[in-house]
Design a protein around this motif. Structure first.
Motif, PDB file in Angstrom:
ATOM      1  N   VAL A 472     -34.471 154.240  40.365  1.00 39.64           N
ATOM      2  CA  VAL A 472     -35.143 152.984  40.019  1.00 39.64           C
ATOM      3  C   VAL A 472     -34.109 151.926  39.625  1.00 39.64           C
ATOM      4  O   VAL A 472     -34.118 150.804  40.138  1.00 39.64           O
ATOM      5  CB  VAL A 472     -36.156 153.201  38.866  1.00 39.64           C
ATOM      6  CG1 VAL A 472     -36.681 151.866  38.363  1.00 39.64           C
ATOM      7  CG2 VAL A 472     -37.300 154.084  39.341  1.00 39.64           C
ATOM      8  N   ALA A 473     -33.182 152.317  38.741  1.00 39.32           N
ATOM      9  CA  ALA A 473     -32.191 151.341  38.265  1.00 39.32           C
ATOM     10  C   ALA A 473     -31.290 150.866  39.398  1.00 39.32           C
ATOM     11  O   ALA A 473     -31.079 149.662  39.576  1.00 39.32           O
ATOM     12  CB  ALA A 473     -31.351 151.957  37.147  1.00 39.32           C
ATOM     13  N   VAL A 474     -30.795 151.808  40.175  1.00 40.16           N
ATOM     14  CA  VAL A 474     -29.848 151.457  41.232  1.00 40.16           C
ATOM     15  C   VAL A 474     -30.499 150.579  42.288  1.00 40.16           C
ATOM     16  O   VAL A 474     -29.972 149.534  42.670  1.00 40.16           O
ATOM     17  CB  VAL A 474     -29.281 152.729  41.889  1.00 40.16           C
ATOM     18  CG1 VAL A 474     -28.556 152.394  43.188  1.00 40.16           C
ATOM     19  CG2 VAL A 474     -28.348 153.449  40.938  1.00 40.16           C
ATOM     20  N   PHE A 475     -31.683 150.981  42.733  1.00 39.05           N
ATOM     21  CA  PHE A 475     -32.308 150.222  43.813  1.00 39.05           C
ATOM     22  C   PHE A 475     -32.723 148.832  43.339  1.00 39.05           C
ATOM     23  O   PHE A 475     -32.517 147.839  44.041  1.00 39.05           O
ATOM     24  CB  PHE A 475     -33.507 150.975  44.392  1.00 39.05           C
ATOM     25  CG  PHE A 475     -34.016 150.350  45.654  1.00 39.05           C
ATOM     26  CD1 PHE A 475     -33.358 150.578  46.849  1.00 39.05           C
ATOM     27  CD2 PHE A 475     -35.113 149.508  45.644  1.00 39.05           C
ATOM     28  CE1 PHE A 475     -33.792 149.980  48.016  1.00 39.05           C
ATOM     29  CE2 PHE A 475     -35.551 148.901  46.811  1.00 39.05           C
ATOM     30  CZ  PHE A 475     -34.888 149.145  47.997  1.00 39.05           C
ATOM     31  N   ALA A 498     -20.594 147.725  39.654  1.00 39.66           N
ATOM     32  CA  ALA A 498     -21.298 148.766  40.407  1.00 39.66           C
ATOM     33  C   ALA A 498     -20.321 149.605  41.231  1.00 39.66           C
ATOM     34  O   ALA A 498     -20.566 150.776  41.496  1.00 39.66           O
ATOM     35  CB  ALA A 498     -22.353 148.135  41.317  1.00 39.66           C
ATOM     36  N   MET A 499     -19.208 149.003  41.640  1.00 37.48           N
ATOM     37  CA  MET A 499     -18.228 149.749  42.441  1.00 37.48           C
ATOM     38  C   MET A 499     -17.300 150.590  41.575  1.00 37.48           C
ATOM     39  O   MET A 499     -16.724 151.574  42.029  1.00 37.48           O
ATOM     40  CB  MET A 499     -17.372 148.781  43.271  1.00 37.48           C
ATOM     41  CG  MET A 499     -18.102 148.029  44.350  1.00 37.48           C
ATOM     42  SD  MET A 499     -19.073 149.095  45.392  1.00 37.48           S
ATOM     43  CE  MET A 499     -17.776 150.095  46.087  1.00 37.48           C
ATOM     44  N   LEU A 500     -17.149 150.195  40.329  1.00 36.59           N
ATOM     45  CA  LEU A 500     -16.161 150.815  39.457  1.00 36.59           C
ATOM     46  C   LEU A 500     -16.356 152.314  39.218  1.00 36.59           C
ATOM     47  O   LEU A 500     -15.368 153.069  39.246  1.00 36.59           O
ATOM     48  CB  LEU A 500     -16.134 150.050  38.126  1.00 36.59           C
ATOM     49  CG  LEU A 500     -14.933 150.278  37.213  1.00 36.59           C
ATOM     50  CD1 LEU A 500     -13.639 149.978  37.939  1.00 36.59           C
ATOM     51  CD2 LEU A 500     -15.037 149.402  35.965  1.00 36.59           C
ATOM     52  N   SER A 546     -24.782 155.567  45.293  1.00 37.90           N
ATOM     53  CA  SER A 546     -26.200 155.216  45.356  1.00 37.90           C
ATOM     54  C   SER A 546     -26.361 153.722  45.615  1.00 37.90           C
ATOM     55  O   SER A 546     -27.188 153.301  46.434  1.00 37.90           O
ATOM     56  CB  SER A 546     -26.893 155.561  44.038  1.00 37.90           C
ATOM     57  OG  SER A 546     -26.453 156.791  43.546  1.00 37.90           O
ATOM     58  N   HIS A 547     -25.561 152.936  44.911  1.00 36.87           N
ATOM     59  CA  HIS A 547     -25.627 151.483  45.063  1.00 36.87           C
ATOM     60  C   HIS A 547     -25.308 151.079  46.503  1.00 36.87           C
ATOM     61  O   HIS A 547     -25.995 150.241  47.092  1.00 36.87           O
ATOM     62  CB  HIS A 547     -24.625 150.854  44.091  1.00 36.87           C
ATOM     63  CG  HIS A 547     -24.576 149.364  44.137  1.00 36.87           C
ATOM     64  ND1 HIS A 547     -25.576 148.567  43.645  1.00 36.87           N
ATOM     65  CD2 HIS A 547     -23.637 148.513  44.621  1.00 36.87           C
ATOM     66  CE1 HIS A 547     -25.264 147.301  43.823  1.00 36.87           C
ATOM     67  NE2 HIS A 547     -24.090 147.233  44.419  1.00 36.87           N
ATOM     68  N   LEU A 548     -24.288 151.698  47.086  1.00 36.45           N
ATOM     69  CA  LEU A 548     -23.911 151.350  48.458  1.00 36.45           C
ATOM     70  C   LEU A 548     -24.999 151.749  49.441  1.00 36.45           C
ATOM     71  O   LEU A 548     -25.281 151.033  50.399  1.00 36.45           O
ATOM     72  CB  LEU A 548     -22.585 152.031  48.822  1.00 36.45           C
ATOM     73  CG  LEU A 548     -21.367 151.455  48.111  1.00 36.45           C
ATOM     74  CD1 LEU A 548     -20.121 152.273  48.423  1.00 36.45           C
ATOM     75  CD2 LEU A 548     -21.149 150.005  48.519  1.00 36.45           C
ATOM     76  N   THR A 549     -25.619 152.904  49.211  1.00 34.60           N
ATOM     77  CA  THR A 549     -26.724 153.326  50.078  1.00 34.60           C
ATOM     78  C   THR A 549     -27.851 152.301  50.016  1.00 34.60           C
ATOM     79  O   THR A 549     -28.404 151.892  51.050  1.00 34.60           O
ATOM     80  CB  THR A 549     -27.254 154.697  49.629  1.00 34.60           C
ATOM     81  OG1 THR A 549     -26.164 155.595  49.491  1.00 34.60           O
ATOM     82  CG2 THR A 549     -28.258 155.244  50.622  1.00 34.60           C
ATOM     83  N   ALA A 550     -28.178 151.877  48.802  1.00 36.26           N
ATOM     84  CA  ALA A 550     -29.260 150.895  48.639  1.00 36.26           C
ATOM     85  C   ALA A 550     -28.892 149.577  49.313  1.00 36.26           C
ATOM     86  O   ALA A 550     -29.710 148.981  50.023  1.00 36.26           O
ATOM     87  CB  ALA A 550     -29.540 150.675  47.160  1.00 36.26           C
ATOM     88  N   LEU A 551     -27.644 149.143  49.132  1.00 37.67           N
ATOM     89  CA  LEU A 551     -27.216 147.876  49.730  1.00 37.67           C
ATOM     90  C   LEU A 551     -27.311 147.921  51.254  1.00 37.67           C
ATOM     91  O   LEU A 551     -27.768 146.981  51.886  1.00 37.67           O
ATOM     92  CB  LEU A 551     -25.771 147.563  49.344  1.00 37.67           C
ATOM     93  CG  LEU A 551     -25.528 146.788  48.056  1.00 37.67           C
ATOM     94  CD1 LEU A 551     -24.077 146.343  48.005  1.00 37.67           C
ATOM     95  CD2 LEU A 551     -26.441 145.583  47.965  1.00 37.67           C
TER      96      LEU A 551
END
Lengths: 668, 368
Positions: A472-475, A498-500, A546-551
């Protein structure tokens, strides 16, 4: 036409008014950005500053008077006292933040039964000492009987500087770990990349049979903690190993074991990346090479390898990073061979030297950040290759080549399955190697160290919470950053944060959490030792992928959806819930399974953060292994494996169902 | 600049008034001090080459990329700082941006939900709209199951659902193949006329602009070159850019020799009153405006003898390339009907006499 418009003074700039949607989105970015600041930036800062803190006992800050026979003697500076007794050298006065120095240790002929009276005072207001558990930080004289005086302890003063680093690099037993870590990481990288490239090549370029099965098996190591192959290696080649005779006079406990185990657990990570790189290569290049009469070998070196080079580089750095930051495996099978990640653990847990733990963490950060940066640069180039229009390569049947590739893939698959099978077998044997009868006694976790079955259930709970909250948070965060407008600086900062996490080794993150959240001044102190901090730490630890997948999923959405929705006077959250989330559901499920599996297997960050109420399966494995209960550790490892396999299967069927239900529009 | 001539119902106050609009992207000026009035019920096209600022202009009107400076008034109200959601417009994008996971019905109904309307009202309105765009029985399909042209019409229906005061079309036809595009041109134009909705369309296709628009706004390098009806734009280009951009145009090096006179090579021609003041410039004439004569006819003004260098058959007419030493060897492209070619027995390498009619011959300063 002359550009005069903006030069005339009368021009008034338009100040766009942000609508309600814009404000809500900004609020979301702020909240999730703040989350990353609190759970990532601030702990790291706390750790960094800790590494520059040095503590020592400044004896000149205390004065003492002694009354042996009714008269108070002259006032003596404690430094002089130490000089007189010649008790402590300068180095010995160096300590950590929790260091305490007994004052009576500097008094010759001290006896707590003597009738002697003592007075002690701080010369400076900054000095302090403990009388029993009471802190004294005024400059008054305080009187003690000798029995009281033996419970008086001096507290260290803090200074800031590079002293810790100086100490680290002047201690060969510490800084040798740098070379050990680099050695392990580089050798593993070379072996893994070679094996994974050949394996991916077999899958992408041959017509061998059973490809699907091989791919599934090759992914299996992702589902177990990195220390599991270590346990299998102990059973095979350890002191009582089944195949110990193969080792000659070499020991598996040390670099050989670490490298073998690391190859096992990094293999799938490398394979995924290289396979992607190989599958995007252009068939037309092969046709051209064929037409020009190039030999197979020449084609391989002029077309195949250059085409996959970004994938190979990227995979190399990912493997390097995984190995150099891994803690579980060297802990289990490293023996006397020290590596950085284990050093952090030893400094913190073994010696309670938090400052030195922070120093090793900073040292470990350097190669990790370096590998991360190179990987990011290369990934960007890879994307550019992907978007080019190319014709996918179709392998042709070639009986000899296919057979060769099949044998190779079969050997790799057999090694992976074999490793898991050894662990399962070990878990079911009563007492290796003396009683080979099968039993379930090793599953009786409750009678062993590590928290028993409770830790397995805790792990399931943690993984489920991380999967739900993290997704939920990441997406949501990725959506807000990708689709909101304005606030360029804030959004770039968010992207950076988010990348760190990807660049931060788990051990470093965990230690940073101790410094930050365990500080009594921190209002969030209450989460320390609870499940909450484990969830937060794990979400943050695995945030980047996860962030990259969502992006990636969000970038595939038409960027005018938001404009259309706004023009129709609909709030953005309607679009988000009715269009964005349903369309991105496959990616959302991928994120959640990724988080679940990693939460089940991770050890590094959480080893510093669990409490007796929140023991975890992967950590229980480590503790049982530490206590010599290797078979139960293997049993626990296989429980994690089965839990992850089950989660994968559920994920598979859920995806399928959701696909057929909400993605009906994909089929014409 | 020959802006704002002959507009319909100019007596009324403009529905949309743009004053001194400037848009900067960093140091790049995308729109320079643009002013424009659009009247109620008008169909206006922004036409220009890519990068001319037409889409930026449209997005500023929509509030998607708000201008750096300048004022936009819609129906008398200053909307300059407002976000899109607080403006009154419907929009269709080149990509249509249809929600892929919602059926056609739900796509069209999207803007009607949570506006206090009952389900049956919404259903009725959606049916009405689907009827309007000629797709009454496609409601339960997903966008991916429709053809490009159908998707385009659904996007139009969705934009019209809330009965906005202004319809914005951002290259709505450019993703379609030629035949569908021609058909939809007429359909959209007819629909717009029927609804009487003020419409602004961005396009780089001059044919589209000429056939659909009441008025065309020709743009280049972030400025407006000319505003006028399609006929004005075509027959009386205000600048050399417009003359060159719209249709085919001969450009011959010329010298101005008086208000109505110019000289090409050795020959003097009478031409339309010149707009600019320079000496050296360009004489322009459209290929179809060149008139061919029989050799026997008596000489008159603006007539010269030329050699036919090349002939190309283009179906409904012949395209010829003509040269003459007297024009200092510059060539003229001229289009002749099949009829004329037969009647005058025009053939390659023959010499004929042509007229460059005064009303079609114009003089412009050379650009830059």
């Amino acid at each position: 036409m002359v550009d005069l418009s903006l030069k005339t003074a009368a021009v008034v700039k338009v100040k766009p008014r942000a609508g309600r949607d814009a404000w809500i989105m900004r609020a979301f970015i702020l909240v999730i950005g703040l989350y990353l600041v609190v759970t990532l930036a601030m702990p790291l800062y706390a750790m960094l500053s800790k590494s520059f803190n040095t503590y020592y006992f400044d004896l000149a800050r205390y004065e003492v008077q002694i009354n042996e026979d009714g008269d108070w003697g002259e006032t003596i500076d404690v430094a002089a006292l130490n000089a007189a007794s010649n008790k402590y050298s300068r180095d010995q006065l160096r300590t950590s933040s929790d260091g305490r120095l007994s004052i009576v240790s500097m008094l010759e002929n001290f006896s707590f039964r003597a009738k002697t009276l003592y007075r002690l005072r701080n010369v400076h207001a900054s000095g302090s000492f403990l009388s029993g558990s009471e802190l004294v930080d005024d400059t008054n004289w305080h009187e003690f009987t000798s029995n009281e005086f033996r419970r008086v302890y001096l507290k260290p003063v803090k200074t800031t500087g590079l002293d810790n680093f100086r100490q680290y690099f002047s201690n060969p037993s510490l800084f040798n770990s740098i070379f050990n870590s680099l050695f392990i990481a580089i050798v593993t990288t070379i072996i893994t990349i070679t094996l994974a490239f050949t394996f991916s090549y077999a899958i992408a370029r041959s017509k061998m049979r059973f490809k699907g099965g091989f791919k599934v098996i090759a992914m299996a190591p992702i589902l177990v903690p990195s220390l599991l192959p270590g346990i299998a290696l102990v059973y095979l080649f350890g002191n009582q190993g089944m195949l110990k005779f193969l080792m000659g006079d070499q020991s598996i406990y040390g670099p050989i074991g670490i490298i073998a185990g690391s190859v096992f657990f990094t293999f799938p990570h490398a394979m995924i990346i290289i396979q992607t790189a190989l599958s995007i290569s252009d068939a037309r290049l092969y046709e051209a090479s064929d037409a020009l009469g190039a030999s197979k070998t020449k084609t391989f070196f002029t077309v195949t390898l250059p085409g996959a080079r970004y994938g190979l580089i990227s995979a190399s750095f990912v493997v390097f990073n995984l190995v150099i930051t891994d803690f579980g495996l060297p802990k289990v099978i490293g023996g006397q061979f020290n590596v950085l990640a284990v050093d952090i653990y030893k400094q913190v847990i073994g010696q309670q030297n938090f400052e030195m733990g922070a120093v090793v963490s900073v040292v470990l950060l350097v190669p990790a950040l370096f590998a991360f940066a190179i990987d990011r640069i290369v990934q960007k180039k890879q994307v550019a290759l992907l978007s080019a229009r190319s014709v996918p390569y179709q392998p042709k049947r070639n009986r000899n080549f296919d057979r060769l590739m099949f044998s190779y893939a079969a050997i790799i698959a057999a090694l992976i399955v074999g490793t898991l099978a050894i662990c399962q077998y070990a878990a079911l044997i009563k007492f290796w190697p003396y009683d080979l009868s099968l039993s379930l006694t090793n599953y009786d976790f409750d009678v062993m160290d590590g928290g028993g079955w409770g830790s397995f259930y805790n792990s399931l709970k943690l993984a489920a919470l991380v999967a739900v909250i993290g997704t939920v948070a990441v997406f949501t965060g990725a959506y807000m950053v990708e689709k909101s407008q304005g606030m360029q600086f804030g959004r770039s900062l968010f992207q950076f944060l988010a990348m760190l996490p990807m660049a931060i080794p788990g051990m470093v993150l965990g230690l940073a959490y101790i410094f930050f959240f365990n500080s009594p001044n921190n209002p969030l102190n209450f989460i320390y030792g609870t499940m909450i901090i484990l969830v937060i730490c794990t979400v943050t630890h695995f945030y980047t992928v996860s962030h990259l997948t969502a992006l990636t999923a969000l970038k595939q959405m038409d960027r005018e959806f938001e404009s259309v929705s706004a023009s129709l006077k609909q709030p953005f959250y309607k679009l988000f819930s009715q269009v964005t989330v349903p369309v991105c559901l496959p990616a959302i499920l991928d994120i959640s399974i990724y988080l679940f599996v990693n939460a089940m297997t991770t050890v590094s960050a959480l080893i510093f953060l669990y409490s007796p109420d929140t023991t975890l399966a992967s950590i229980a494995m480590l503790n049982m292994d530490d206590a010599g209960d290797i078979a139960p550790a293997a049993a626990m490892g296989m429980m994690i494996f089965y839990a992850n396999v089950a989660a994968r299967i559920i994920h598979h069927f859920l995806s399928k169902r959701i696909y057929s239900k909400t993605q009906a529009w994909r089929t014409r | 600049m020959g802006a704002r001539e002959s507009t319909p119902s100019q007596s009324a106050a403009p529905f949309l008034r743009v004053e001194n609009l400037t848009k900067m992207f960093g140091t790049f000026t995308a729109l320079k001090d643009i002013s424009l009035d659009v009247y109620e019920g008008e169909f206006v096209c922004f036409l220009g080459p890519s990068g001319c600022g037409k889409t930026t202009f449209l997005r500023a009107i929509a509030g998607l990329d708000i201008q750096t400076a300048g004022v936009i008034r819609q129906a008398g109200k200053d909307i300059s700082p407002l976000p899109p959601a607080e403006r009154d417009f419907g929009i269709v994008f080149q990509s249509y941006a249809l929600f892929p996971n919602l059926t056609v019905l739900r796509n069209v109904a999207y803007g009607l939900e949570n506006a206090g309307k009952s389900k049956s009202d919404i259903k009725q309105r959606v049916d009405e709209l689907l009827e309007l765009v000629g797709l009454p029985d496609q409601g339960n399909k997903y966008p991916a199951q429709l053809s490009g042209g159908q998707q385009q019409r659904i996007a139009l229906a969705r934009a019209l659902a809330t009965s906005p005061g202004l319809l914005l079309l951002d290259e709505p036809l450019s993703a379609l193949d030629a035949k569908v595009r021609t058909r939809l041109r007429h359909e959209i134009k007819a629909l717009q006329a029927k609804l009487g909705i003020t419409t602004i369309m961005v396009t780089h296709d001059q044919e589209e602009a000429l056939t659909m628009a009441d008025r065309i706004v020709v743009m280049d390098h972030g400025t407006i070159e000319q505003v006028g009806s399609p006929l004005e734009i075509y027959t009386e280009p205000a600048t050399l850019f417009v003359a060159d951009f719209i249709g085919e145009m001969n450009q011959l090096k010329a010298v101005s020799v008086g208000k109505n006179k110019l000289r090409i090579g050795d020959i003097e021609f009478s031409c339309q009153p010149r707009i600019s003041s320079g000496q050296n410039g360009v004489a322009t004439i459209r290929p179809e405006d060149v008139v061919a004569f029989e050799k026997s006819r008596k000489t008159s003004q603006n007539v010269i003898e030329v050699t036919i260098r090349e002939m190309e058959f283009l179906g409904s007419f012949w395209r010829t390339i003509l040269t003459s030493k007297k024009l200092s060897d510059q060539s003229i492209t001229a289009d002749f009907s099949i009829n004329a070619v037969r009647r005058l027995s025009i053939e390659k390498d023959r010499r004929i006499r042509i007229e460059l009619p005064t009303q079609a011959l114009r003089f412009y300063d050379s650009q830059d």
